[in-house]
Design a protein around this motif. Structure first.
Motif, PDB file in Angstrom:
ATOM      1  N   HIS A 130       0.826  -1.198   0.000  1.00  0.00           N
ATOM      2  CA  HIS A 130       0.000   0.000   0.000  1.00  0.00           C
ATOM      3  C   HIS A 130       0.865   1.255   0.000  1.00  0.00           C
ATOM      4  O   HIS A 130       1.957   1.278   0.591  1.00  0.00           O
ATOM      5  N   PHE A 131       0.378   2.303  -0.634  1.00  0.00           N
ATOM      6  CA  PHE A 131       0.846   3.656  -0.395  1.00  0.00           C
ATOM      7  C   PHE A 131      -0.124   4.292   0.597  1.00  0.00           C
ATOM      8  O   PHE A 131      -1.345   4.148   0.463  1.00  0.00           O
ATOM      9  N   LEU A 132       0.422   4.998   1.587  1.00  0.00           N
ATOM     10  CA  LEU A 132      -0.404   5.621   2.605  1.00  0.00           C
ATOM     11  C   LEU A 132      -0.074   7.100   2.714  1.00  0.00           C
ATOM     12  O   LEU A 132       1.086   7.500   2.563  1.00  0.00           O
ATOM     13  N   ARG A 133      -1.092   7.910   3.011  1.00  0.00           N
ATOM     14  CA  ARG A 133      -0.927   9.356   3.136  1.00  0.00           C
ATOM     15  C   ARG A 133      -1.424   9.814   4.496  1.00  0.00           C
ATOM     16  O   ARG A 133      -2.440   9.329   4.999  1.00  0.00           O
ATOM     17  N   LEU A 134      -0.695  10.763   5.069  1.00  0.00           N
ATOM     18  CA  LEU A 134      -1.060  11.350   6.356  1.00  0.00           C
ATOM     19  C   LEU A 134      -1.174  12.860   6.192  1.00  0.00           C
ATOM     20  O   LEU A 134      -0.267  13.510   5.663  1.00  0.00           O
ATOM     21  N   ASP A 135      -2.287  13.432   6.646  1.00  0.00           N
ATOM     22  CA  ASP A 135      -2.498  14.874   6.612  1.00  0.00           C
ATOM     23  C   ASP A 135      -1.837  15.486   7.844  1.00  0.00           C
ATOM     24  O   ASP A 135      -2.382  15.437   8.947  1.00  0.00           O
ATOM     25  N   LEU A 136      -0.648  16.059   7.644  1.00  0.00           N
ATOM     26  CA  LEU A 136       0.060  16.671   8.765  1.00  0.00           C
ATOM     27  C   LEU A 136      -0.512  18.041   9.127  1.00  0.00           C
ATOM     28  O   LEU A 136      -0.407  18.477  10.276  1.00  0.00           O
ATOM     29  N   ALA A 137      -1.109  18.710   8.148  1.00  0.00           N
ATOM     30  CA  ALA A 137      -1.611  20.061   8.404  1.00  0.00           C
ATOM     31  C   ALA A 137      -2.927  20.038   9.166  1.00  0.00           C
ATOM     32  O   ALA A 137      -3.117  20.779  10.139  1.00  0.00           O
ATOM     33  N   GLY A 138      -3.859  19.179   8.744  1.00  0.00           N
ATOM     34  CA  GLY A 138      -5.173  19.176   9.357  1.00  0.00           C
ATOM     35  C   GLY A 138      -5.423  18.022  10.308  1.00  0.00           C
ATOM     36  O   GLY A 138      -6.406  18.036  11.060  1.00  0.00           O
ATOM     37  N   GLY A 139      -4.551  17.013  10.289  1.00  0.00           N
ATOM     38  CA  GLY A 139      -4.742  15.858  11.147  1.00  0.00           C
ATOM     39  C   GLY A 139      -4.178  16.081  12.541  1.00  0.00           C
ATOM     40  O   GLY A 139      -3.601  17.126  12.849  1.00  0.00           O
ATOM     41  N   THR A 140      -4.349  15.073  13.371  1.00  0.00           N
ATOM     42  CA  THR A 140      -3.863  15.136  14.752  1.00  0.00           C
ATOM     43  C   THR A 140      -2.887  13.992  14.991  1.00  0.00           C
ATOM     44  O   THR A 140      -3.265  12.816  14.913  1.00  0.00           O
ATOM     45  N   LEU A 141      -1.639  14.331  15.266  1.00  0.00           N
ATOM     46  CA  LEU A 141      -0.648  13.307  15.574  1.00  0.00           C
ATOM     47  C   LEU A 141      -0.795  12.853  17.019  1.00  0.00           C
ATOM     48  O   LEU A 141      -1.211  13.630  17.883  1.00  0.00           O
TER      49      LEU A 141
END
Length: 321
Positions: free
Chosen positions: A140-151
């Motif tokens: 899989h390729f996976l994407r994470l929203d660093l700007a709007g997401g919550t780490l």
């Protein structure tokens, strides 16, 4: 309109830029810059017999292929060809010509089995099967929203564990070479790899233009590197402060792993979390990574961070008669 295939001309800046652009359009989940293209062309081990091929139509680059031998595998005769055609330039014969040229080259240097990654789309898989390739594992390729997401919040390292960066090993990266070699040998794959050549690793990996030493995190246990999360950025050579005013650019986690003796202690998660937090603070707005579909422990970690699957590739293979 005629489609032709030739070798990339790394000494021609515009040719390299067109190669990188075409590849990005076909596979936008992996960072690949002109600097990275030139680096791979110049520093891939000679035993790989590496070639970058360009499919061209009326002066426009519409497809690319990276072709070579798995020189660091303990099993001889294994070659690879990764062919990508721009999605807006398909059905022109570029893929057919790239595959033919790649197979002829690999056969001439002793390949007996060929491997290729194919995006999991009906047309792509049908194309591979028509050429004698059979599907095996997937990733899989996976994407994470660093700007709007919550780490997940940063955690203090447990006693005896210290979080450092790859930049702290700039004077002597050999401990990271040993850690990378061990974790790579255990990574799920149909082509095994054994890193034994330190000088080759320095040239190909440590000096890669996308490797960001400041954002690559290392968990150190009693002075020994035990786990790491390797960060690639397309601004690795620029001050991070410049990213804040430019809106940020993607970061890619190229590899996350833990030495065998330290597994099961959450060190990979600790290292990757530190890397992602530093990336977000530096101005990066999104993160990409790749994950073998059968690697459930790493998938669970990535889902814990908030990554979402954005595409899937399927590994295909065929025997050369």
């Amino acid at each position: 309109m005629t489609v032709t295939v030739r070798d990339l001309r790394p000494e021609v800046p515009a040719d390299v830029e067109r190669f990188a652009h075409s590849r990005h359009l076909a596979l936008p989940y992996i960072l690949w810059t002109p600097e990275a293209v030139r680096h791979r062309q110049a520093h891939t081990h000679p035993d790989a017999h590496y070639r970058s091929l360009v499919a061209e139509e009326d002066g426009e680059t519409i497809g690319t292929a990276q072709v070579g031998m798995a020189y660091d595998s303990p099993e001889p005769g294994q070659g690879y060809l990764n062919v990508y055609v721009r999605p807006d330039r398909t059905r022109r014969g570029a893929g057919e010509l790239l595959v033919r040229a790649a197979e002829e080259h690999l056969g001439s240097v002793g390949a007996t089995k060929l491997f290729t990654w194919v995006l999991d789309e009906p047309g792509n898989r049908a194309f591979a099967e028509r050429h004698g390739y059979r599907a095996s594992r997937s990733a899989h390729f996976l994407r994470l929203d660093l700007a709007g997401g919550t780490l997940p919040p940063l955690q203090d390292p447990p006693p005896g564990v210290e979080l450092r960066t790859a930049a702290d090993f700039a004077d002597d990266p050999r401990p990271l070479f040993r850690l990378d070699a061990e974790t790579t040998s255990d990574e799920p794959s149909d082509v095994g790899a054994e890193f034994t050549d330190y000088e080759a690793w320095l040239a190909e990996t440590w000096k890669h233009p996308l490797l960001d030493l400041d954002l690559t995190s290392v968990a150190v246990v009693d002075g020994c590197p035990a786990a790491f999360s390797c960060a690639f950025t397309d601004r690795a050579t620029l001050p991070h402060s410049r990213l804040r005013s430019s809106g940020g650019t993607p970061i890619s986690t190229a590899m996350t792993g833990t030495a065998r003796a330290y597994r099961g202690r959450g060190l990979a998660k600790l290292a990757k979390n530190a890397s992602l937090h530093r990336a977000r603070a530096a101005g990066y707005r999104e993160a990409f990574t790749g994950n073998d579909t059968d690697n459930e422990p790493m998938l669970a970690i990535n889902f814990w961070f908030g990554y979402q699957i954005c595409a899937t590739e399927v590994r295909h293979a065929r025997e050369l008669g």
